[in-house]
Design a protein around this motif. Structure first.
Motif, PDB file in Angstrom:
ATOM      1  N   UNK A  67       0.878  -1.164   0.000  1.00  0.00           N
ATOM      2  CA  UNK A  67       0.000   0.000   0.000  1.00  0.00           C
ATOM      3  C   UNK A  67       0.918   1.217   0.000  1.00  0.00           C
ATOM      4  N   UNK A  68       1.076   1.818  -1.172  1.00  0.00           N
ATOM      5  CA  UNK A  68       1.990   2.947  -1.361  1.00  0.00           C
ATOM      6  C   UNK A  68       1.272   4.235  -0.951  1.00  0.00           C
ATOM      7  N   UNK A  69       1.944   5.052  -0.143  1.00  0.00           N
ATOM      8  CA  UNK A  69       1.396   6.337   0.271  1.00  0.00           C
ATOM      9  C   UNK A  69       2.332   7.444  -0.208  1.00  0.00           C
ATOM     10  N   UNK A  70       1.773   8.330  -1.019  1.00  0.00           N
ATOM     11  CA  UNK A  70       2.541   9.450  -1.570  1.00  0.00           C
ATOM     12  C   UNK A  70       2.557  10.608  -0.580  1.00  0.00           C
ATOM     13  N   UNK A  71       3.421  11.589  -0.836  1.00  0.00           N
ATOM     14  CA  UNK A  71       3.544  12.752   0.055  1.00  0.00           C
ATOM     15  C   UNK A  71       2.241  13.534   0.179  1.00  0.00           C
ATOM     16  N   UNK A  72       1.397  13.494  -0.869  1.00  0.00           N
ATOM     17  CA  UNK A  72       0.126  14.233  -0.808  1.00  0.00           C
ATOM     18  C   UNK A  72      -0.966  13.470  -0.048  1.00  0.00           C
ATOM     19  N   UNK A  73      -0.617  12.278   0.472  1.00  0.00           N
ATOM     20  CA  UNK A  73      -1.564  11.507   1.267  1.00  0.00           C
ATOM     21  C   UNK A  73      -2.356  10.466   0.493  1.00  0.00           C
ATOM     22  N   UNK A  74      -2.292  10.495  -0.824  1.00  0.00           N
ATOM     23  CA  UNK A  74      -3.013   9.486  -1.595  1.00  0.00           C
ATOM     24  C   UNK A  74      -2.319   8.135  -1.487  1.00  0.00           C
ATOM     25  N   UNK A  75      -3.124   7.082  -1.512  1.00  0.00           N
ATOM     26  CA  UNK A  75      -2.598   5.725  -1.383  1.00  0.00           C
ATOM     27  C   UNK A  75      -3.159   4.847  -2.485  1.00  0.00           C
ATOM     28  N   UNK A  76      -2.399   3.829  -2.841  1.00  0.00           N
ATOM     29  CA  UNK A  76      -2.832   2.838  -3.823  1.00  0.00           C
ATOM     30  C   UNK A  76      -2.001   1.586  -3.635  1.00  0.00           C
ATOM     31  N   UNK A  77      -2.492   0.473  -4.183  1.00  0.00           N
ATOM     32  CA  UNK A  77      -1.762  -0.784  -4.085  1.00  0.00           C
ATOM     33  C   UNK A  77      -0.867  -0.980  -5.298  1.00  0.00           C
ATOM     34  N   UNK A  78       0.275  -1.610  -5.049  1.00  0.00           N
ATOM     35  CA  UNK A  78       1.211  -1.939  -6.112  1.00  0.00           C
ATOM     36  C   UNK A  78       1.870  -3.276  -5.772  1.00  0.00           C
ATOM     37  N   UNK A  79       2.356  -3.947  -6.796  1.00  0.00           N
ATOM     38  CA  UNK A  79       3.033  -5.230  -6.630  1.00  0.00           C
ATOM     39  C   UNK A  79       4.434  -5.106  -7.199  1.00  0.00           C
ATOM     40  N   UNK A  80       5.405  -5.657  -6.478  1.00  0.00           N
ATOM     41  CA  UNK A  80       6.787  -5.665  -6.939  1.00  0.00           C
ATOM     42  C   UNK A  80       7.483  -6.887  -6.374  1.00  0.00           C
ATOM     43  N   UNK A  81       8.721  -7.084  -6.785  1.00  0.00           N
ATOM     44  CA  UNK A  81       9.546  -8.139  -6.188  1.00  0.00           C
ATOM     45  C   UNK A  81      10.927  -7.574  -5.964  1.00  0.00           C
ATOM     46  N   UNK A  82      11.629  -8.151  -4.980  1.00  0.00           N
ATOM     47  CA  UNK A  82      12.919  -7.620  -4.596  1.00  0.00           C
ATOM     48  C   UNK A  82      13.745  -8.720  -3.944  1.00  0.00           C
ATOM     49  N   UNK A 105       6.514   8.160 -14.257  1.00  0.00           N
ATOM     50  CA  UNK A 105       5.718   7.995 -15.478  1.00  0.00           C
ATOM     51  C   UNK A 105       4.720   6.850 -15.378  1.00  0.00           C
ATOM     52  N   UNK A 106       4.930   5.930 -14.438  1.00  0.00           N
ATOM     53  CA  UNK A 106       4.021   4.806 -14.239  1.00  0.00           C
ATOM     54  C   UNK A 106       4.048   4.455 -12.758  1.00  0.00           C
ATOM     55  N   UNK A 107       3.130   4.997 -12.014  1.00  0.00           N
ATOM     56  CA  UNK A 107       3.134   4.836 -10.558  1.00  0.00           C
ATOM     57  C   UNK A 107       2.918   3.401 -10.098  1.00  0.00           C
ATOM     58  N   UNK A 108       2.539   2.519 -11.010  1.00  0.00           N
ATOM     59  CA  UNK A 108       2.415   1.103 -10.666  1.00  0.00           C
ATOM     60  C   UNK A 108       3.790   0.457 -10.492  1.00  0.00           C
ATOM     61  N   UNK A 109       4.811   1.061 -11.084  1.00  0.00           N
ATOM     62  CA  UNK A 109       6.179   0.546 -10.953  1.00  0.00           C
ATOM     63  C   UNK A 109       6.801   1.123  -9.695  1.00  0.00           C
ATOM     64  N   UNK A 110       7.007   0.239  -8.721  1.00  0.00           N
ATOM     65  CA  UNK A 110       7.521   0.629  -7.406  1.00  0.00           C
ATOM     66  C   UNK A 110       8.700  -0.271  -7.077  1.00  0.00           C
TER      67      UNK A 110
END
Length: 119
Positions: A67-82, A105-110
């Motif tokens: 659950x990614x939270x940006x500085x402006x307070x908005x949140x969304x889910x993203x999937x990644x691997x590490x 350019x693509x906030x889904x890429x985290x």
């Protein structure tokens, strides 16, 4: 006339280059490195983790639902691997809040931003 030794060196070099590319693909580093270099900082709560079955130097490649939270307070889910060091597994469990970089350019890429040496 070409010597067999020179041809062998070229084949070996080609193998090494393609192996590195393949490793980056399986570990997620091929996608994560550019995001870490050009992305902006945010935080993310780990919602779920899973073992991808891939290892790099005995360290697991872990899948993350965040659950990614940006500085402006908005949140969304993203999937990644590490790739995660085995000694850091307790620190990336669900509920943990981790620093991430987000592709502008693509906030889904985290990409997780937990290791200084990977920047």
């Amino acid at each position: 006339m070409r010597t067999p030794r020179l041809t062998l060196v070229k084949i070996l070099a080609l193998f090494l280059v393609s192996s590195c590319s393949m490793i980056d693909t399986y570990t997620g580093e091929g996608d994560n490195k550019p995001v870490r270099e050009t992305g902006f900082s945010a935080s993310a709560e780990v919602l779920e983790i899973w073992d991808t079955g891939v290892r790099l130097n005995d360290n697991p490649v872990v899948g993350f639902r965040l659950l990614v939270t940006l500085d402006d307070g908005t949140s969304y889910e993203a999937v990644t691997k590490n790739v995660v060091s085995v000694v850091h597994i307790p620190q990336v469990q669900p509920g943990a809040v981790l620093p991430v970089k987000v592709d502008p350019e693509n906030r889904e890429r985290v990409a997780l931003d937990i290791y200084e040496e990977r920047k």
